[in-house]
Every structure is written in C-alpha cells, then in structure tokens.
Design a protein around this motif. Structure first.
Motif, PDB file in Angstrom:
ATOM      1  N   SER A 257       0.838  -1.204   0.000  1.00 27.15           N
ATOM      2  CA  SER A 257       0.000   0.000   0.000  1.00 27.15           C
ATOM      3  C   SER A 257       0.867   1.246   0.000  1.00 27.15           C
ATOM      4  O   SER A 257       2.052   1.198   0.358  1.00 27.15           O
ATOM      5  CB  SER A 257      -0.938   0.013   1.214  1.00 27.15           C
ATOM      6  N   ARG A 258       0.261   2.348  -0.410  1.00 22.50           N
ATOM      7  CA  ARG A 258       0.917   3.663  -0.413  1.00 22.50           C
ATOM      8  C   ARG A 258      -0.078   4.688   0.097  1.00 22.50           C
ATOM      9  O   ARG A 258      -1.258   4.678  -0.291  1.00 22.50           O
ATOM     10  CB  ARG A 258       1.379   4.028  -1.818  1.00 22.50           C
ATOM     11  N   SER A 259       0.363   5.560   0.981  1.00 21.63           N
ATOM     12  CA  SER A 259      -0.560   6.511   1.607  1.00 21.63           C
ATOM     13  C   SER A 259      -1.113   7.507   0.585  1.00 21.63           C
ATOM     14  O   SER A 259      -0.379   8.028  -0.256  1.00 21.63           O
ATOM     15  CB  SER A 259       0.140   7.262   2.741  1.00 21.63           C
ATOM     16  N   GLU A 260      -2.390   7.769   0.688  1.00 21.91           N
ATOM     17  CA  GLU A 260      -3.011   8.790  -0.152  1.00 21.91           C
ATOM     18  C   GLU A 260      -2.767  10.182   0.401  1.00 21.91           C
ATOM     19  O   GLU A 260      -2.734  11.156  -0.346  1.00 21.91           O
ATOM     20  CB  GLU A 260      -4.522   8.544  -0.256  1.00 21.91           C
ATOM     21  N   TYR A 261      -2.619  10.255   1.722  1.00 25.44           N
ATOM     22  CA  TYR A 261      -2.479  11.537   2.401  1.00 25.44           C
ATOM     23  C   TYR A 261      -1.207  11.539   3.247  1.00 25.44           C
ATOM     24  O   TYR A 261      -0.749  10.485   3.692  1.00 25.44           O
ATOM     25  CB  TYR A 261      -3.701  11.803   3.296  1.00 25.44           C
ATOM     26  N   PRO A 262      -0.651  12.706   3.506  1.00 23.73           N
ATOM     27  CA  PRO A 262       0.541  12.765   4.365  1.00 23.73           C
ATOM     28  C   PRO A 262       0.170  12.494   5.813  1.00 23.73           C
ATOM     29  O   PRO A 262      -0.979  12.689   6.231  1.00 23.73           O
ATOM     30  CB  PRO A 262       1.037  14.202   4.178  1.00 23.73           C
TER      31      PRO A 262
END
Length: 275
Positions: A257-262
C-alpha cells in the motif's frame, strides 16, 4: 491530514554550536539508531567554512542529547561536504549512508563500523549509476541541481538518500534510495550495490501531496504487516510532507500500500521559518 506524531516540548533538541566551527551554522537531517537503551544520533553539521560533516550525539530519552566536540566523519581538506546520514544495523555491522558533495557531483557513499566509534569509508555505493538511464530527472528550484545540470558527469552521477533495510532478505542486502524518484537496489556484500533501473515509486499526478518530488527517508521499519517505509513528498508549491509505503516482508519489491495523504507536515513556527 491526521498528525499522528507528538512534537517534543524540548524542540529544538539540537542547535548549532558556535563554539565549534564545524557545526556553527546549521545542524539538521539526522539519522537515529536506538540500541542498548541509547539513542545514537548522527546529524549533518554545516560549519563556517560552508562545508558539512557528520556529528554524533547520544541520549537516554531521545530528547536530551550529549554531543561530541569533534565530527565523526568529515572532509580532510574542507573541499567537499559529507551530508544527510542514515544509519542501519545489519547483523553485527553498522552501515552509515551519506551524500558526498564536491560542489557539483552528488553521490551516495557509505561508511561502516563494528562499534559506532571507528568508521571505515567505503566510497561510492552505486559506481555504475546513470540517473537518466534510470528515468531520473533534476529540478530547477534546487540550486545544487541547477549546478549539476551544467555538468554532464554530475547529471549522470546524481544519487543520494540511501536507506538500508535492517536485515538480510533472500540472503541479500536491500536499500531504497534517491530523490525526485525512489529506486530499489540490492547487494551481496553491503558495499557495492546494483540498482533496479526502473523507479520504485514516482511523484503522482493530480492533487497529491507528492505530485512534484519524492525522496527516501529513514531505514524501513519491520512490522507484523510488512516493512513500513517513510518518505517525503513535495507538491507543486514546494511543500514537504511525510508519506508512507507498506512493503512485503519477504519481497521488498512488492508494494502492499501507499498513503493517499501525508501523516506529518510543518506547522510550528520553528518548522515554518529560519534557515
């Protein structure tokens, strides 16, 4: 964005020391290792000469640090800088990656140690690196990259921000590195590295926090759900924020997974002003 980190009430925990020429101007971009109930802090120090070296400090609580009066790794001639340390321990050896900068060329270099005191410089980690073969790019708003763009060798050699995984995977050492894009590399001895030429992650188009630039952060952290990778992303307003990846524990090339938001961004006065 959800701020999941609590800032120390002691911030800043380290300041420039005017009594030491080598760290009189700035202290920043540190790497930290926690071992035997001690935080070992390796930081970039910029001195009055304009060059940078690596300083060393220790702490029991992670907030009050005892620093040492001499740099740990430094330029013998004051003609180049050693910058931006990242520290990892793999088996019984410590690996300190850092940026080597001579005013034009920027390369990812390595020093190793058995005891965190005596360090052996191992030199350039990616001897065959070619930024453009790897689909990399330089940007106009970084003065160092503007200078590198004028030099064909500097453009090709540009590499930095190396974070080594803290254990062997598939009997190999692994590392994420780079800015603008982030790449993956492996090694059989931990000294010389072979990159995977295709970028591992790139800036994302659209209204993402990392739509202009990404750069690798500290070494990955092992969790039950996978390797947690922190990186910073920059948007088109040149705002820096922290995002994350989750990678497969047995295959670091597989992104879960990769974050959509910081998850962290500058908001305090000491994060929004100054050098």
């Amino acid at each position: 964005m959800n701020d999941i980190f609590i800032r120390s009430s002691r911030n800043p925990i380290l300041k420039p020391n005017p009594e030491n020429d080598w760290e009189a101007l700035k202290v920043y971009n540190p790497g930290v290792l926690y071992e035997n109930s001690v935080y070992h802090l390796f930081y970039r120090a910029r001195g009055k000469s304009g060059t940078s070296s690596i300083g060393y400090a220790i702490s029991k609580d992670g907030e009050k640090f005892q620093r040492f009066n001499k740099p740990l790794i430094f330029s013998e001639t004051n003609s180049y800088s050693i910058e931006d340390p990242r520290i990892a321990k793999v088996e019984d050896k410590y690996f300190l990656t850092h940026t080597f900068y001579n005013g034009i060329n920027v390369t990812l270099n390595l020093a190793t140690s058995k005891d965190l005191k005596l360090w052996e410089k191992q030199g350039e980690m990616l001897v065959d690196w070619d930024l453009y073969k790897a689909d990399g790019f330089l940007i106009e708003w970084d003065p160092a990259q503007v200078e590198a763009e004028k030099n064909p060798i500097a453009r090709i050699k540009w590499s930095k921000a190396g974070a080594i995984f803290p254990e062997l995977i598939q009997n190999k050492y692994w590392m994420l590195f780079g800015d603008r894009n982030i790449w993956l590399a492996s090694s059989t001895d931990g000294i010389k590295w072979q990159p995977i030429w295709k970028p591992f992650i790139k800036p994302r188009g659209g209204n993402y926090f990392d739509n202009e630039h990404v750069e690798m952060g500290p070494p990955p952290l092992k969790t039950e759900k996978g390797w947690l990778v922190l990186y910073h992303g920059v948007n088109q307003n040149i705002e820096y924020r922290i995002g994350f990846l989750m990678l497969d524990l047995h295959n670091p090339a597989r992104i879960i997974s990769r974050s959509e938001y910081p998850i962290f961004e500058p908001k305090e006065y000491y994060e929004l002003s100054g050098l």
